[in-house]
Design an enzyme around this catalytic site. Structure first.
Site, mmCIF file in Angstrom:
data_model
loop_
_atom_site.group_PDB
_atom_site.id
_atom_site.type_symbol
_atom_site.label_atom_id
_atom_site.label_comp_id
_atom_site.label_asym_id
_atom_site.label_seq_id
_atom_site.Cartn_x
_atom_site.Cartn_y
_atom_site.Cartn_z
ATOM 1 N N SER A 153 -7.021 4.194 20.875
ATOM 2 C CA SER A 153 -8.316 3.818 21.440
ATOM 3 C C SER A 153 -8.569 4.595 22.734
ATOM 4 C CB SER A 153 -8.366 2.299 21.643
ATOM 5 O OG SER A 153 -9.666 1.858 21.939
ATOM 6 N N ASP A 251 -14.846 1.383 11.878
ATOM 7 C CA ASP A 251 -14.721 1.471 13.329
ATOM 8 C C ASP A 251 -15.987 2.115 13.884
ATOM 9 O OD1 ASP A 251 -13.986 1.855 15.976
ATOM 10 O OD2 ASP A 251 -12.256 3.125 15.527
ATOM 11 N N HIS A 281 -11.048 -0.975 13.666
ATOM 12 C CA HIS A 281 -10.503 -0.500 14.943
ATOM 13 C C HIS A 281 -9.324 -1.379 15.360
ATOM 14 C CE1 HIS A 281 -10.828 1.514 18.896
ATOM 15 N NE2 HIS A 281 -10.360 0.376 19.361
#
Length: 310
Positions: A153, A251, A281
């Site tokens: 991320s 995502d 995600h």
């Protein structure tokens, strides 16, 4: 493909209500929320907690060593959490598995979180830790010409920026970069379609990215087009380290990751791009419950071995 049904119960959680918590409450919730998903803790040669003095703060790091004493390549890991949450504890089991699988030293950075440490502090802090590793390679039993960086991320965001800074500042080499479910374009200025297609209902939502995470990280939204914030806006992609970029079908950040991979490839950079269909995600840390997470970790280890020539 359809969303993997393994996420059905998780996505019944009212994530939106959590944004009314104080940051301290939310941070505590975030750390505990991974307990049922992250993998088991396995033994490595040694684990050393250390502090690196940077110009931003005294930065805690965790060094995972293999059982053998000769010099090893190093993989420097930067955790996710929207710049606001997360810690080295969340990814402890992953760092241990990479250490044993790749036979390399893994160093995890516990960088300063926003709002307390706003842009560009976390980037500069992590950059200085990588430089410290390079400058102290002999004492750390690390091969200075075999250092890779990566993250999940926003950890991937910082890793991508460090790779660009390494090229531009020419203070140390980076042999490989790994970015997983990464935000390359903080406010979606490149109009990634996935920010619309996956805007709601998949845990991380577009509105929360653009109205909570990014504003809490940046001093002003105009900074979103600074390449040190959004690495997709670098002036050139040439001469960057080879990369492994992992994306997920459901995502909001999917398309900017794939766009970044395309930009690298068109600039002559060797890129491994893999999209995990039916996945959301944050899946990478779901090692206990998700076969795709274990597959992604195996891919990361394979690409690191190739980069390190092991």
């Amino acid at each position: 493909m359809p969303l993997n049904p393994i996420f059905n119960d998780l996505l019944k959680t009212d994530f939106h209500s959590m944004y009314s918590m104080s940051i301290d409450e939310f941070r505590d919730y975030y750390l505990k929320s991974w307990d049922d998903f992250k993998g088991d803790v396995i033994e490595v040669g040694s684990v050393i907690n250390h502090t690196v003095q940077t110009s931003k703060r005294d930065t805690p790091i965790r060094i995972y060593n293999t059982e053998t004493e000769e010099d090893h390549p190093a993989f420097i890991w930067i955790h996710g959490g929207g710049f606001i949450f997360g810690s080295i504890e969340v990814y402890d089991s992953i760092c241990r598995k990479i250490t044993n699988n790749v036979k390399c030293t893994v160093i995890s950075i516990d960088y300063g979180l926003s709002q307390e440490h706003k842009f560009p502090e976390p980037v500069e802090e992590c950059y200085q830790v990588v430089r410290w590793v390079y400058e102290n390679a002999k004492e750390l039993n690390i091969l200075p010409n075999k250092i890779a960086v990566g993250g999940d991320s926003v950890g991937g965001t910082i890793a991508a920026v460090i790779t660009q800074l390494s090229r531009d500042r020419n203070e140390f080499p980076i042999v490989y970069q790994i970015e997983i479910n990464t935000m390359f374009d903080l406010l979606g200025k490149t109009k990634p379609l996935s920010r619309k297609e996956n805007a709601k209902g998949y845990r991380l939502e577009t509105e929360e990215i653009e109205k909570y995470y990014v504003p809490n990280y940046l001093n002003d939204l105009s900074e979103a087009e600074n390449p040190m914030a959004s690495p997709i806006f670098t002036k050139t992609f040439k001469n960057l380290s080879s990369a492994c970029i992992i994306t997920s079908e459901y995502d909001p950040l999917r398309d900017e990751g794939e766009h970044y991979a395309k930009c690298l490839s068109e600039a002559g950079v060797d890129v491994c791009l893999k999209r995990y269909d039916g996945i959301i995600h944050g899946f990478f840390n779901m090692q206990r419950t998700l076969p795709e997470a274990r597959d992604a970790l195996n891919l990361v280890c394979t690409k690191l071995k190739e980069a390190f020539d092991l």
